[in-house]
Design a protein around this motif. Structure first.
Motif, PDB file in Angstrom:
ATOM      1  N   VAL A  97       0.929  -1.062  -0.200  1.00 41.19           N
ATOM      2  CA  VAL A  97      -0.191   0.025  -0.009  1.00 41.19           C
ATOM      3  C   VAL A  97       0.958   1.359  -0.445  1.00 41.19           C
ATOM      4  O   VAL A  97       2.038   1.289   0.859  1.00 41.19           O
ATOM      5  CB  VAL A  97      -0.966   0.155   1.315  1.00 41.19           C
ATOM      6  CG1 VAL A  97      -1.894   1.179   1.283  1.00 41.19           C
ATOM      7  CG2 VAL A  97      -2.155  -1.247   1.513  1.00 41.19           C
ATOM      8  N   VAL A  98       0.565   2.199  -1.039  1.00 43.71           N
ATOM      9  CA  VAL A  98       1.300   3.262  -0.927  1.00 43.71           C
ATOM     10  C   VAL A  98       0.698   4.283   0.640  1.00 43.71           C
ATOM     11  O   VAL A  98      -0.114   4.613   1.124  1.00 43.71           O
ATOM     12  CB  VAL A  98       0.902   4.472  -2.163  1.00 43.71           C
ATOM     13  CG1 VAL A  98       1.647   5.907  -2.480  1.00 43.71           C
ATOM     14  CG2 VAL A  98       0.968   3.854  -3.523  1.00 43.71           C
ATOM     15  N   VAL A  99       2.105   4.620   1.367  1.00 46.11           N
ATOM     16  CA  VAL A  99       1.952   5.260   2.208  1.00 46.11           C
ATOM     17  C   VAL A  99       2.534   6.603   1.924  1.00 46.11           C
ATOM     18  O   VAL A  99       2.128   7.584   3.368  1.00 46.11           O
ATOM     19  CB  VAL A  99       2.265   4.549   3.720  1.00 46.11           C
ATOM     20  CG1 VAL A  99       1.482   3.017   3.865  1.00 46.11           C
ATOM     21  CG2 VAL A  99       3.768   4.351   3.682  1.00 46.11           C
ATOM     22  N   ALA A 100       2.919   6.756   0.829  1.00 42.08           N
ATOM     23  CA  ALA A 100       3.629   8.449   0.792  1.00 42.08           C
ATOM     24  C   ALA A 100       4.040   8.733  -0.154  1.00 42.08           C
ATOM     25  O   ALA A 100       4.711   7.579  -1.186  1.00 42.08           O
ATOM     26  CB  ALA A 100       5.390   8.612   1.836  1.00 42.08           C
ATOM     27  N   GLU A 101       4.829  10.497  -1.302  1.00 46.39           N
ATOM     28  CA  GLU A 101       4.624   9.922  -2.274  1.00 46.39           C
ATOM     29  C   GLU A 101       6.004  11.304  -2.213  1.00 46.39           C
ATOM     30  O   GLU A 101       5.575  11.840  -1.492  1.00 46.39           O
ATOM     31  CB  GLU A 101       3.015  10.999  -2.877  1.00 46.39           C
ATOM     32  CG  GLU A 101       1.984  10.093  -3.226  1.00 46.39           C
ATOM     33  CD  GLU A 101       1.159  11.084  -3.183  1.00 46.39           C
ATOM     34  OE1 GLU A 101       1.057  11.006  -4.349  1.00 46.39           O
ATOM     35  OE2 GLU A 101       0.011  11.646  -2.817  1.00 46.39           O
ATOM     36  N   PHE A 102       6.352  11.398  -3.099  1.00 42.22           N
ATOM     37  CA  PHE A 102       7.870  11.954  -3.314  1.00 42.22           C
ATOM     38  C   PHE A 102       7.573  12.261  -4.942  1.00 42.22           C
ATOM     39  O   PHE A 102       7.222  11.650  -5.335  1.00 42.22           O
ATOM     40  CB  PHE A 102       9.332  11.594  -3.011  1.00 42.22           C
ATOM     41  CG  PHE A 102       8.873  10.440  -0.866  1.00 42.22           C
ATOM     42  CD1 PHE A 102       8.434  11.609  -0.007  1.00 42.22           C
ATOM     43  CD2 PHE A 102       8.882   9.196  -1.059  1.00 42.22           C
ATOM     44  CE1 PHE A 102       8.386  10.467   0.724  1.00 42.22           C
ATOM     45  CE2 PHE A 102       8.661   8.831  -0.439  1.00 42.22           C
ATOM     46  CZ  PHE A 102       8.518   9.684   1.362  1.00 42.22           C
ATOM     47  N   SER A 103       8.468  13.797  -5.043  1.00 42.27           N
ATOM     48  CA  SER A 103       8.107  14.076  -6.383  1.00 42.27           C
ATOM     49  C   SER A 103      10.060  14.633  -6.626  1.00 42.27           C
ATOM     50  O   SER A 103       9.760  14.596  -7.498  1.00 42.27           O
ATOM     51  CB  SER A 103       7.056  15.129  -6.444  1.00 42.27           C
ATOM     52  OG  SER A 103       7.576  16.307  -5.190  1.00 42.27           O
ATOM     53  N   GLU A 104      10.963  15.082  -5.366  1.00 47.53           N
ATOM     54  CA  GLU A 104      11.849  15.088  -5.551  1.00 47.53           C
ATOM     55  C   GLU A 104      12.541  13.841  -4.708  1.00 47.53           C
ATOM     56  O   GLU A 104      11.987  13.652  -3.737  1.00 47.53           O
ATOM     57  CB  GLU A 104      12.054  16.481  -4.025  1.00 47.53           C
ATOM     58  CG  GLU A 104      11.547  17.553  -5.879  1.00 47.53           C
ATOM     59  CD  GLU A 104      12.055  17.470  -7.333  1.00 47.53           C
ATOM     60  OE1 GLU A 104      12.902  17.485  -7.253  1.00 47.53           O
ATOM     61  OE2 GLU A 104      11.480  18.359  -7.734  1.00 47.53           O
ATOM     62  N   PRO A 105      14.008  13.661  -5.328  1.00 49.61           N
ATOM     63  CA  PRO A 105      14.458  14.261  -6.626  1.00 49.61           C
ATOM     64  C   PRO A 105      13.849  13.769  -7.421  1.00 49.61           C
ATOM     65  O   PRO A 105      14.014  13.877  -8.226  1.00 49.61           O
ATOM     66  CB  PRO A 105      15.378  13.983  -6.036  1.00 49.61           C
ATOM     67  CG  PRO A 105      16.108  12.227  -5.079  1.00 49.61           C
ATOM     68  CD  PRO A 105      14.405  12.873  -4.442  1.00 49.61           C
ATOM     69  N   ASN A 106      13.476  12.387  -7.622  1.00 45.02           N
ATOM     70  CA  ASN A 106      12.380  11.524  -7.904  1.00 45.02           C
ATOM     71  C   ASN A 106      11.173  11.210  -8.105  1.00 45.02           C
ATOM     72  O   ASN A 106      11.001  10.986  -6.894  1.00 45.02           O
ATOM     73  CB  ASN A 106      12.973  10.410  -8.882  1.00 45.02           C
ATOM     74  CG  ASN A 106      15.051  10.319  -9.271  1.00 45.02           C
ATOM     75  OD1 ASN A 106      15.161  11.623 -10.609  1.00 45.02           O
ATOM     76  ND2 ASN A 106      15.528   9.670  -9.139  1.00 45.02           N
ATOM     77  N   GLU A 107      10.132  10.885  -9.266  1.00 45.33           N
ATOM     78  CA  GLU A 107       9.194  10.556  -8.355  1.00 45.33           C
ATOM     79  C   GLU A 107       8.843   8.768  -7.712  1.00 45.33           C
ATOM     80  O   GLU A 107      10.092   8.084  -8.413  1.00 45.33           O
ATOM     81  CB  GLU A 107       8.392  10.432  -9.713  1.00 45.33           C
ATOM     82  CG  GLU A 107       6.639  10.362  -9.397  1.00 45.33           C
ATOM     83  CD  GLU A 107       5.734   9.323 -10.194  1.00 45.33           C
ATOM     84  OE1 GLU A 107       4.668   9.179 -10.531  1.00 45.33           O
ATOM     85  OE2 GLU A 107       6.341   9.626 -11.768  1.00 45.33           O
ATOM     86  N   LEU A 121      10.033   2.664  -7.526  1.00 40.68           N
ATOM     87  CA  LEU A 121      10.528   3.875  -8.707  1.00 40.68           C
ATOM     88  C   LEU A 121       8.887   3.531  -8.879  1.00 40.68           C
ATOM     89  O   LEU A 121       8.970   2.449  -8.413  1.00 40.68           O
ATOM     90  CB  LEU A 121      11.253   4.264  -9.406  1.00 40.68           C
ATOM     91  CG  LEU A 121      12.918   4.507  -9.020  1.00 40.68           C
ATOM     92  CD1 LEU A 121      14.098   4.251  -9.611  1.00 40.68           C
ATOM     93  CD2 LEU A 121      12.324   5.738  -8.033  1.00 40.68           C
ATOM     94  N   PRO A 122       8.336   4.468  -9.309  1.00 41.06           N
ATOM     95  CA  PRO A 122       7.307   3.947  -9.846  1.00 41.06           C
ATOM     96  C   PRO A 122       6.682   2.911 -11.225  1.00 41.06           C
ATOM     97  O   PRO A 122       6.036   2.405 -11.454  1.00 41.06           O
ATOM     98  CB  PRO A 122       6.057   4.998 -11.343  1.00 41.06           C
ATOM     99  CG  PRO A 122       7.507   5.815 -10.588  1.00 41.06           C
ATOM    100  CD  PRO A 122       8.011   5.847 -10.269  1.00 41.06           C
ATOM    101  N   GLU A 123       8.022   2.425 -12.201  1.00 38.93           N
ATOM    102  CA  GLU A 123       8.610   2.110 -13.246  1.00 38.93           C
ATOM    103  C   GLU A 123       8.303  -0.058 -12.068  1.00 38.93           C
ATOM    104  O   GLU A 123       8.769  -1.136 -13.002  1.00 38.93           O
ATOM    105  CB  GLU A 123       9.503   1.636 -14.034  1.00 38.93           C
ATOM    106  CG  GLU A 123      10.920   2.232 -13.310  1.00 38.93           C
ATOM    107  CD  GLU A 123      11.485   3.919 -12.839  1.00 38.93           C
ATOM    108  OE1 GLU A 123      12.275   4.122 -12.779  1.00 38.93           O
ATOM    109  OE2 GLU A 123       9.981   4.320 -12.877  1.00 38.93           O
TER     110      GLU A 123
END
Length: 65
Positions: free
Chosen positions: A27-37, A57-59
């Protein structure tokens, strides 16, 4: 592909050093945009105990449906 907090995801490839196999559901518990998604994913065992929590990483993930 982007994910949101509380989305169920499937691990595309195993991470043996964390005891996770391909196909593990988390389960996703946090999202990050820096330094990468990236996404902090929590993986639990069948008893609800934490197996691993790590940023991926999303991939490395696909949406659980």
């Amino acid at each position: 592909m982007s994910f949101k907090i509380n989305d169920a995801v499937i691990l595309k490839e195993g991470i043996p050093e964390e005891g996770l196999k391909a196909g593990a559901v988390g389960v996703v518990v946090a999202e990050f945009s820096e330094p990468n998604e990236a996404y902090e994913i929590e993986f639990l065992d069948d008893d609800g105990d934490l197996l691993a929590q790590l940023a991926l990483l999303p991939e490395q993930l696909s949406k659980f449906e």
